[in-house]
Design a protein around this motif. Structure first.
Motif, PDB file in Angstrom:
ATOM      1  N   SER A   1      37.157 -56.422  34.602  1.00  0.00           N
ATOM      2  CA  SER A   1      36.648 -55.291  33.927  1.00  0.00           C
ATOM      3  C   SER A   1      37.173 -53.911  34.209  1.00  0.00           C
ATOM      4  N   ALA A   2      37.100 -53.122  33.448  1.00  0.00           N
ATOM      5  CA  ALA A   2      37.552 -51.857  33.550  1.00  0.00           C
ATOM      6  C   ALA A   2      36.857 -50.729  32.866  1.00  0.00           C
ATOM      7  N   SER A   3      36.637 -49.395  33.075  1.00  0.00           N
ATOM      8  CA  SER A   3      35.938 -48.597  32.516  1.00  0.00           C
ATOM      9  C   SER A   3      36.657 -47.147  32.907  1.00  0.00           C
ATOM     10  N   LEU A   4      36.477 -46.171  31.769  1.00  0.00           N
ATOM     11  CA  LEU A   4      36.867 -44.869  31.823  1.00  0.00           C
ATOM     12  C   LEU A   4      35.665 -43.873  31.396  1.00  0.00           C
ATOM     13  N   SER A   5      35.244 -42.995  32.401  1.00  0.00           N
ATOM     14  CA  SER A   5      34.030 -42.085  32.134  1.00  0.00           C
ATOM     15  C   SER A   5      34.556 -40.750  32.101  1.00  0.00           C
ATOM     16  N   TYR A   6      34.069 -39.840  31.397  1.00  0.00           N
ATOM     17  CA  TYR A   6      34.376 -38.304  31.413  1.00  0.00           C
ATOM     18  C   TYR A   6      33.185 -37.485  30.961  1.00  0.00           C
TER      19      TYR A   6
ATOM     20  N   ALA B   1      34.189 -45.403  27.934  1.00  0.00           N
ATOM     21  CA  ALA B   1      34.930 -46.565  27.222  1.00  0.00           C
ATOM     22  C   ALA B   1      34.950 -47.575  28.467  1.00  0.00           C
ATOM     23  N   ARG B   2      34.709 -48.862  28.014  1.00  0.00           N
ATOM     24  CA  ARG B   2      34.607 -49.840  28.762  1.00  0.00           C
ATOM     25  C   ARG B   2      34.847 -51.280  28.485  1.00  0.00           C
ATOM     26  N   PHE B   3      35.682 -52.058  29.202  1.00  0.00           N
ATOM     27  CA  PHE B   3      36.155 -53.284  28.790  1.00  0.00           C
ATOM     28  C   PHE B   3      35.777 -54.471  29.914  1.00  0.00           C
ATOM     29  N   GLY B   4      35.061 -55.476  29.317  1.00  0.00           N
ATOM     30  CA  GLY B   4      34.620 -56.561  30.384  1.00  0.00           C
ATOM     31  C   GLY B   4      34.885 -57.862  29.807  1.00  0.00           C
ATOM     32  N   THR B   5      34.767 -58.937  30.426  1.00  0.00           N
ATOM     33  CA  THR B   5      35.188 -60.434  30.275  1.00  0.00           C
ATOM     34  C   THR B   5      34.136 -61.352  30.690  1.00  0.00           C
ATOM     35  N   ALA B   6      33.916 -62.486  30.344  1.00  0.00           N
ATOM     36  CA  ALA B   6      33.019 -63.463  30.914  1.00  0.00           C
ATOM     37  C   ALA B   6      33.626 -64.923  30.561  1.00  0.00           C
ATOM     38  N   PHE B   7      33.131 -65.590  31.222  1.00  0.00           N
ATOM     39  CA  PHE B   7      33.484 -67.119  31.177  1.00  0.00           C
ATOM     40  C   PHE B   7      32.322 -68.055  31.389  1.00  0.00           C
ATOM     41  N   ARG B   8      32.452 -69.121  30.734  1.00  0.00           N
ATOM     42  CA  ARG B   8      31.248 -70.275  30.803  1.00  0.00           C
ATOM     43  C   ARG B   8      32.108 -71.702  30.718  1.00  0.00           C
ATOM     44  N   PRO B   9      31.920 -72.213  31.894  1.00  0.00           N
ATOM     45  CA  PRO B   9      32.667 -73.492  31.695  1.00  0.00           C
ATOM     46  C   PRO B   9      32.174 -74.763  30.980  1.00  0.00           C
TER      47      PRO B   9
ATOM     48  N   LEU C   1      32.420 -48.294  23.363  1.00  0.00           N
ATOM     49  CA  LEU C   1      32.593 -46.617  23.630  1.00  0.00           C
ATOM     50  C   LEU C   1      31.325 -46.267  23.328  1.00  0.00           C
ATOM     51  N   GLY C   2      30.950 -45.319  24.107  1.00  0.00           N
ATOM     52  CA  GLY C   2      29.503 -44.706  24.206  1.00  0.00           C
ATOM     53  C   GLY C   2      29.483 -43.427  24.897  1.00  0.00           C
TER      54      GLY C   2
ATOM     55  N   GLY D   1      24.032 -44.058  23.659  1.00  0.00           N
ATOM     56  CA  GLY D   1      24.283 -44.496  22.323  1.00  0.00           C
ATOM     57  C   GLY D   1      25.714 -45.081  22.338  1.00  0.00           C
ATOM     58  N   GLY D   2      26.284 -46.032  21.718  1.00  0.00           N
ATOM     59  CA  GLY D   2      27.523 -46.535  21.561  1.00  0.00           C
ATOM     60  C   GLY D   2      27.723 -47.563  20.679  1.00  0.00           C
ATOM     61  N   LEU D   3      29.128 -47.691  20.400  1.00  0.00           N
ATOM     62  CA  LEU D   3      29.402 -48.809  19.743  1.00  0.00           C
ATOM     63  C   LEU D   3      30.177 -49.986  20.534  1.00  0.00           C
ATOM     64  N   PHE D   4      30.100 -51.322  20.013  1.00  0.00           N
ATOM     65  CA  PHE D   4      30.667 -52.348  20.774  1.00  0.00           C
ATOM     66  C   PHE D   4      31.180 -53.340  19.866  1.00  0.00           C
ATOM     67  N   ARG D   5      32.012 -54.198  20.409  1.00  0.00           N
ATOM     68  CA  ARG D   5      32.643 -55.139  19.614  1.00  0.00           C
ATOM     69  C   ARG D   5      33.102 -56.320  20.913  1.00  0.00           C
ATOM     70  N   SER D   6      32.761 -57.415  20.344  1.00  0.00           N
ATOM     71  CA  SER D   6      32.713 -58.710  21.410  1.00  0.00           C
ATOM     72  C   SER D   6      33.420 -59.747  20.600  1.00  0.00           C
ATOM     73  N   ILE D   7      34.447 -60.317  21.274  1.00  0.00           N
ATOM     74  CA  ILE D   7      35.248 -61.330  20.674  1.00  0.00           C
ATOM     75  C   ILE D   7      35.019 -62.537  21.591  1.00  0.00           C
TER      76      ILE D   7
END
Length: 236
Positions: A78-83, A93-101, A124-125, A139-145
């Motif tokens: 995971s990673a994020s930048l804040s200003y 701006a933030r990026f994250g990942t998840a995994f389920r067996p 992005l928020g 508030g923010g916008l998000f997208r999950s793949i």
């Protein structure tokens, strides 16, 4: 038939079709850190290193026992930048990942298993603090793949089975408000999103209705509360 007594009916209904025993063992290590790049810009990095072992033992009524053991080692970063634009106003701006067996699916006659599913999310928020900190707005916008979505199915015999439903893409926006004045506090929020399947598990053409039933297109919440303080009386 009328010759079958009630106890025979109960035994027929409750007769086991299969027995499934599962044991999941997971070990994980976490790391997270933040680094100020400038006076207003901050970067955060994180990771989760895991090892998951799934042991499935399936015993069918027709006879035969199938046992499988699968171990998976992976990392979810995971990673994020804040200003901070000014005090109390932050964009991020933030990026994250998840995994389920995955696991075993007795009702799946083709492979007998369902695969692990994975998710990557992008956000992005903005966060605002107004009225001397008494009003907070997020508030923010998000997208999950979402890859290899695991979904539960209700079978004709009433049992629940888990299978992979394919890939999905979720795009949306959310807003949350937290306001308090004296003893009163109001918290509310709304989420609007478009969760849709993008690929069938076998690569076939998708139906016209590609919505994910477990993810609503719109969701909201509202909470109003008041704090009370009891003042005790002094006794002589």
């Amino acid at each position: 038939s009328s010759d079958v007594c009630s106890s025979d009916l109960v035994s027929l209904v409750s007769a086991p079709i299969f027995r499934l025993h599962r044991r999941v063992t997971e070990a994980a290590a976490f790391a997270d850190g933040a680094l100020p790049l400038t006076r207003r810009l901050r970067a955060s990095l994180g990771a989760r290193l895991f090892r998951t072992t799934t042991e499935d033992e399936l015993e069918e009524e027709a006879g035969g026992i199938a046992a499988t053991t699968k171990a998976i080692v992976g990392i979810t970063p995971s990673a994020s930048l804040s200003y901070e634009i000014v005090s109390g106003r932050v964009v991020y701006a933030r990026f994250g990942t998840a995994f389920r067996p995955g696991g075993i699916d007795p009702s799946n006659t083709e492979s007998g298993r369902y695969d692990a599913d994975e998710m990557r999310s992008f956000d992005l928020g903005m966060r605002l603090s107004l009225d001397r900190g008494r009003l907070a707005i997020d508030g923010g916008l998000f997208r999950s793949i979402w890859k290899y979505v695991q979904s539960d199915y209700l079978l004709p015999d009433g049992l629940i089975a888990t299978r992979n439903a394919g890939d999905a893409d979720i795009v949306g926006a959310e807003l949350a408000i937290d306001w308090w004045r004296g003893a009163w506090r109001l918290r509310t929020g709304v989420t609007l999103q478009r969760p849709r399947l993008t690929r069938a598990p076998d690569g076939a053409d998708l139906p016209e209705d590609r919505r994910l039933p477990v993810v609503p297109d719109a969701a909201g919440r509202i909470e109003l509360s008041r704090a009370f303080r009891q003042i005790g009386r002094a006794h002589v």
